[in-house]
Design a protein around this motif. Structure first.
Motif, PDB file in Angstrom:
ATOM      1  N   GLY A   1      18.543   5.111 -24.400  1.00  0.00           N
ATOM      2  CA  GLY A   1      18.178   3.805 -24.928  1.00  0.00           C
ATOM      3  C   GLY A   1      18.516   2.678 -23.975  1.00  0.00           C
ATOM      4  O   GLY A   1      17.729   1.763 -23.758  1.00  0.00           O
ATOM      5  N   SER A   2      19.722   2.771 -23.366  1.00  0.00           N
ATOM      6  CA  SER A   2      20.149   1.661 -22.523  1.00  0.00           C
ATOM      7  C   SER A   2      19.270   1.524 -21.283  1.00  0.00           C
ATOM      8  O   SER A   2      19.234   0.458 -20.662  1.00  0.00           O
ATOM      9  CB  SER A   2      21.607   1.845 -22.111  1.00  0.00           C
TER      10      SER A   2
ATOM     11  N   GLU B   1      12.456   2.965 -34.575  1.00  0.00           N
ATOM     12  CA  GLU B   1      13.540   3.900 -34.364  1.00  0.00           C
ATOM     13  C   GLU B   1      13.003   5.215 -33.817  1.00  0.00           C
ATOM     14  O   GLU B   1      12.072   5.801 -34.354  1.00  0.00           O
ATOM     15  CB  GLU B   1      14.246   4.149 -35.693  1.00  0.00           C
TER      16      GLU B   1
ATOM     17  N   TYR C   1      10.854   8.483 -27.246  1.00  0.00           N
ATOM     18  CA  TYR C   1      10.887   7.512 -26.161  1.00  0.00           C
ATOM     19  C   TYR C   1       9.593   7.534 -25.358  1.00  0.00           C
ATOM     20  O   TYR C   1       9.049   6.505 -24.988  1.00  0.00           O
ATOM     21  CB  TYR C   1      12.074   7.786 -25.228  1.00  0.00           C
TER      22      TYR C   1
ATOM     23  N   LEU D   1       9.278  -1.062 -29.238  1.00  0.00           N
ATOM     24  CA  LEU D   1      10.646  -0.801 -28.774  1.00  0.00           C
ATOM     25  C   LEU D   1      11.601  -0.675 -29.953  1.00  0.00           C
ATOM     26  O   LEU D   1      12.502   0.148 -29.969  1.00  0.00           O
ATOM     27  CB  LEU D   1      11.124  -1.951 -27.866  1.00  0.00           C
TER      28      LEU D   1
ATOM     29  N   PHE E   1      16.257   1.238 -21.257  1.00  0.00           N
ATOM     30  CA  PHE E   1      15.147   0.336 -21.586  1.00  0.00           C
ATOM     31  C   PHE E   1      15.500  -1.137 -21.399  1.00  0.00           C
ATOM     32  O   PHE E   1      14.636  -1.993 -21.494  1.00  0.00           O
ATOM     33  CB  PHE E   1      14.713   0.540 -23.058  1.00  0.00           C
ATOM     34  N   LEU E   2      16.794  -1.419 -21.162  1.00  0.00           N
ATOM     35  CA  LEU E   2      17.214  -2.820 -21.125  1.00  0.00           C
ATOM     36  C   LEU E   2      16.404  -3.673 -20.137  1.00  0.00           C
ATOM     37  O   LEU E   2      15.921  -4.746 -20.504  1.00  0.00           O
ATOM     38  CB  LEU E   2      18.721  -2.918 -20.836  1.00  0.00           C
TER      39      LEU E   2
ATOM     40  N   ALA F   1      15.074   8.296 -31.663  1.00  0.00           N
ATOM     41  CA  ALA F   1      16.248   8.647 -30.898  1.00  0.00           C
ATOM     42  C   ALA F   1      15.948   9.739 -29.873  1.00  0.00           C
ATOM     43  O   ALA F   1      16.609   9.826 -28.853  1.00  0.00           O
ATOM     44  CB  ALA F   1      17.359   9.093 -31.825  1.00  0.00           C
TER      45      ALA F   1
END
Lengths: 725, 152, 120
Positions: free
Chosen positions: A462-463, A407, A414, A404, A465-466, A409
């Motif tokens: 990205g968010s 890096e 992902y 995770l 994945f929270l 982007a």
């Protein structure tokens, strides 16, 4: 200003009262007028009566005077009397005729109005006609001289002839005046009586009208009061009003009593109400806050956030005598009257339940503790196996975290992350399944599901994945909880009670310290067998796993676990994809029980580990189709692939030919994991298959790679390992 | 799967920072993939704005970013003075935003301290021991910064 | 056009307020970074509206508000501060401010607070 405002409301009563006063004054005025009229009329009647008397008196005096003269006396007294009577009569008669002054009975001058009625006028006129010659004669007599005797005789004869007529005329006048006075006073009385009647009627009108109105408004007020009371009794919130000295008003809702106890609130200060509940600085802050609300300059809407009493924890006397902790929330609002702040409305809510509920919800979400069932499962396990598994899982989960963290982007990055996570998680799930740790399997399964929903998401960010990161945290916590349990188990389980799974390894010597326990067999057979049987049962298949291994063979821990998890995946794959349903097997002339052979062989170039099933073999057409529908390659490319290359596709990440996604197969991760493990072992995979007959997948671990320098000692022969002890 | 309370909490912090950028009229901030960090080894960049949390939840939240990024932002805002005072002010306001939003959203569940601004000084960042924190990497232009949520 | 003065020790907040969207009805006539400067500036510009922070160096908001209120008695004063100490904020309002806006705020919140104050 007040009157203008209030006049509308009281218009009727004001008019009525004004009328009453007007009528009363009217009656009073009339009374005065009537009494003065009656008095005046009485004087008239009196004086008219006196005329009767004077006419007789003067005749009598005249006769006396003549008699006395005839006797030779002077007759002075009689003459004087006669002259007085005649003069007064004359003066009064003239006053009756044209209005004028005369003397009243006491000798005071008095004004007489002229008579007005026809009867009286004619009586006066007739009297004057008779009277004129008499007066003329009397005046001549009075002057003296001439023939007194003749004059006197004429006067006497004139008086005798007219005496009765004159008396009658004066009587008529008196009667008429009396009648007029009576008539007048009767009229006036009638008017007076009417006015009084009107005034009384008005009084009753006022009385009934206003009693009615008062009753009506009283009943409206009563209804309103009842409604207010009802509202105040039923409303759940505590409601009360504060004036600008922060004193509580007379009315409050019943709940106030429930919240603050039974006491008299009206007139109490807000500070004493909160006495003991809100103390010290908070109390003064609250008072300051309420004063701000009472300050017209400050905007109510812009200070709501400063309310210091949004959540007050208080201990209140409970019904059963003790104390109960409650949470109260106060709200303060202005009440406006005529554009000015008149009071502060205080709303008190008991938010205890809300807060308790929120807390309970939080705690329920936070408690991720171990279930009793999970603990029961742990007790059956060999402590070492468990500890190994947990340690490896912890490492694997950190590997996911590293993935995770890497890096990346772009969306491709992902997806690669997700793929990598999948692979690792699948291995954990396989191992956990083999060890029968349902809680871990469940956790892993959910994690995979989250991974998959992320894969399906377009425009992944990205968010997104929270939740995954948090699930990872929860997973790590679960593992560390299990590690704690495992540590405890290690201490309570005697080392001698080595589990049945390790029958093939030499009995551990009880004296041996645990960390340097005897060399483990290369494969831990029990979990593999159990997994195969469990999956078979779930899929209504029958299977028998046979091991053909050399118990002397050994590998360092790290490599051993890679081999173990690879074999687990291969066996899983064999049960799910290889072995047919029993009825199909029977039709194909096979035993209904599928056979899986796990073999470990020492070869010259290394260790070969193979898993062979007697199922339907690899279906190359199905692989081709799947690869195409997965979009891995196009039709033409696939046609050109060699048999070997085609078979190799089953190790491609995300490739799966199973129809349904369940715990055991279908995500296309298992074989990917095998490939990754074998790569780590620097080995090579070989596939052998015959349609409808068998499929064998094996991998070779080269000698060099299987002996990393730092691990040499440990992975050497058993005797060497023992020698170290 | 329903959104957990923990997730809601962290999202409040992420949204706070990204709204800050929005409201200052700056280009949008990108959010990276969140990961876990052992609380015993906090990561800090040049400037860090940190708020302490006590009450029912304990721990801290901080935002840390490189000096170059802050200078860039100040210049983008038309500020010529990019001295450390102004840089700290900027990070401080971001931390203020974090604190304010947390107060608004969580009410009395969270007692929130006045933000503290640090320059470097990783040893002054005290995270609750032996817990994992969630690190949310963010990117503005080509600068990396992170939000760290460490709650027990 | 209402004349607005911004008082805050943070440059970021001063900028944030002066650049907030939807405040076309307000003209920023000056900004100050502490209470002392604010008082000087208020004497020069006589603003209609003032936004002021509470914690500032030199002279804080609580001290400055009564002075500002006496310099421009018709000005509407909005306290813009974080809600760390309600008692201080209440005290500041009692000393002559008219409203309170909690940091952080959105443009919309700022706009409606100023509009509400400007109403009468």
């Amino acid at each position: 200003m007040f009157f203008a405002n209030q006049f509308g409301k009281y218009r009727a009563i004001v008019i009525s009262v004004a009328m009453f006063i007007f009528l009363d004054t009217g009656v009073l005025g009339l009374n005065f007028y009537i009494s003065s009229q009656i008095a005046a009329d009485a004087v008239n009647v009196n004086l008219a009566g006196r005329q009767r008397m004077l006419s007789q008196k003067s005749v009598k005096a005249l006769l006396e005077y003549r008699y006395e003269r005839q006797q030779g006396q002077s007759g002075r007294a009689a003459y004087e009397e006669m002259a007085g009577a005649i003069q007064l009569f004359d003066r009064t008669l003239l006053a009756f005729k044209a209005g004028g002054e005369t003397l009243d009975t006491t000798g005071q001058p008095i004004y007489l109005p002229a008579v007005e009625t026809p009867k009286a006028i004619s009586a006066v006129d007739q009297s004057l006609t008779i009277w004129e010659p008499i007066r003329t004669d009397f005046n001549a007599l009075n002057k003296g001289g001439g023939d007194m005797e003749q004059l006197l005789n004429r006067l006497v004869s004139s008086a005798e002839s007219h005496n009765l007529t004159l008396l009658k005329l004066m009587n008529d006048l008196t009667n008429d005046l009396e009648a007029v006075a009576k008539e007048k006073s009767e009229t006036l009385r009638l008017i007076q009586a009417s006015a009084i009647t009107l005034a009384i009627l008005n009084f009753f009108l006022i009385l009934f009208h206003f009693i009615g109105q008062l009753r009506q408004s009283d009943s409206i007020a009563e209804t309103a009061r009842k409604e207010t009371t009802e509202i105040l009794q039923t409303v759940r919130e505590g409601l009360l009003l504060l004036d600008n000295n922060l004193i509580i008003g007379t009315q409050h809702s019943e709940s106030v009593r429930a919240i603050f106890g039974d006491q008299e609130f009206a007139g109490m200060s807000f500070r004493s109400l909160l006495h003991n509940l809100v103390v010290g600085r908070d109390m003064s802050t609250t008072e300051e806050y309420i004063k701000l609300l009472l300050n017209e300059k400050v905007k109510e809407n812009l200070i709501g956030s400063l309310n210091p009493l949004t959540d007050v924890e208080v201990s209140l006397p409970a019904e059963n005598g003790g104390y109960s902790v409650k949470h109260l929330s106060f709200r303060f609002n202005r009440t406006i009257e005529d554009g000015h702040i008149s009071h502060i409305l205080v709303t008190v809510m008991d938010v205890t339940e809300t807060i308790a509920l929120r807390k309970a919800l939080d705690e329920a979400q936070q408690s991720n503790g171990l279930q009793l069932d999970a603990l029961k499962n742990l007790v059956h396990l060999d402590t070492r196996t468990l500890a190994d598994f947990l340690r490896e899982t912890d490492i694997a989960l950190h590997e996911i975290n590293d993935t995770l963290k890497d890096e990346a982007a772009d969306p491709q990055g992902y997806n690669a992350k997700l793929q990598n996570c999948f692979r690792i998680m699948h291995r954990i799930k396989g191992d956990a399944g083999a060890l029968q740790l349902p809680q871990v399997v469940q956790e892993a399964h959910q994690f995979e599901e989250q991974l998959q929903s992320l894969q399906k998401m377009s425009g992944l960010q990205g968010s997104d994945f929270l939740p995954l990161t948090l699930a990872l945290d929860a997973f790590l916590r679960l593992i560390s909880d299990l590690q704690e349990v495992s540590d405890i188990l290690k201490q309570v389980q005697p080392a001698s009670s080595a589990p049945a799974s390790s029958v093939s390894e030499p009995e551990a010597t009880p004296a041996m310290p645990l960390p340097l326990a005897p060399q483990l067999a290369l494969l831990d057979r029990e979990p593999i067998t159990q997994l195969a049987e469990r999956i078979a049962e779930e899929q209504s298949k029958e299977v028998n796993v046979i091991f053909d291994t050399d118990d002397d063979l050994a590998l360092p821990d790290q490599q051993r676990s890679l081999v173990q998890s690879s074999v687990i995946q291969l066996v899983r794959n064999a049960v799910v994809h290889g072995i047919e349903l029993p009825e199909i097997r029977v039709l194909a002339d096979k035993s209904p029980v599928g056979r899986i052979l796990v073999r470990v062989r020492q070869q010259e170039d290394g260790l070969r580990i193979s898993v062979r099933d007697d199922g339907h073999g690899l279906d190359l057409d199905a692989i081709r189709e799947q690869a195409h529908s997965n979009g891995l390659y196009d039709q033409a490319e696939l046609e050109s692939f060699s048999r070997t290359r085609l078979m190799g596709l089953i190790f491609h990440p995300g490739f799966s030919t199973a129809d349904n996604v369940d715990e055991h197969a279908g995500r296309g991760v298992g074989m990917d994991l095998v490939r990754s493990n074998v790569n780590k072992l620097k080995g090579r995979i070989r596939i052998g298959t015959q349609a409808k007959h068998h499929c064998e997948i094996s991998f070779l671990i080269p000698v060099a790679a299987s002996m990393p320098s730092e691990e040499v000692d440990v992975m050497n022969t058993q005797s060497d390992a023992e020698a170290r002890v | 799967m329903s959104k957990s309370k923990e997730q809601d909490t962290i999202e409040v912090f992420i949204d706070s920072v990204s709204h800050f950028y929005q409201q200052m009229g700056l280009a949008e901030m990108e959010i990276g993939v969140p990961y876990l960090l052992d609380s015993n080894q906090p990561i800090v960049s040049d400037f860090t704005g940190i708020i302490g949390i006590s009450g029912r939840h304990r721990g801290c939240v901080y935002y840390t970013c490189p000096k170059a990024m802050l200078s860039y932002i100040l210049i983008a805002l038309g500020e010529k003075d990019v001295g450390p005072e102004h840089l700290g002010d900027l990070v401080g306001e971001i931390a203020n935003t974090l604190a304010g939003n947390a107060r608004k959203t969580f009410g009395s569940d969270f007692m929130i301290s006045v933000p503290v601004v640090l320059q470097g000084e990783p040893d002054k960042v005290s995270l609750p021991k032996n817990t994992r924190c969630v690190v949310i990497p963010t990117k503005w232009k080509y600068y990396q910064s992170i939000i760290v949520v460490a709650l027990e | 056009m209402k004349r607005l003065m911004i008082v805050d020790d943070s440059m970021v907040i001063r900028r944030r307020i002066s650049r907030a969207h939807g405040l076309d009805a307000y003209e920023v006539v000056g900004t100050a970074e502490d209470g002392a400067n604010a008082i000087e500036l208020a004497r020069e510009t006589l603003p209609d509206m003032i936004t002021i922070d509470l914690t500032m160096p030199n002279m804080d908001g609580t001290e400055a508000i009564p002075v500002l209120a006496s310099i421009c008695p018709n000005a509407r004063i909005l306290v813009v501060s974080a809600l760390s100490d309600k008692a201080t904020a209440i005290g500041a309002l009692a000393s002559g401010a008219h409203g309170f806006l909690c940091k952080p705020f959105t443009d919309e919140e700022l706009k409606s607070a100023l509009n509400e104050l400007a109403e009468d």
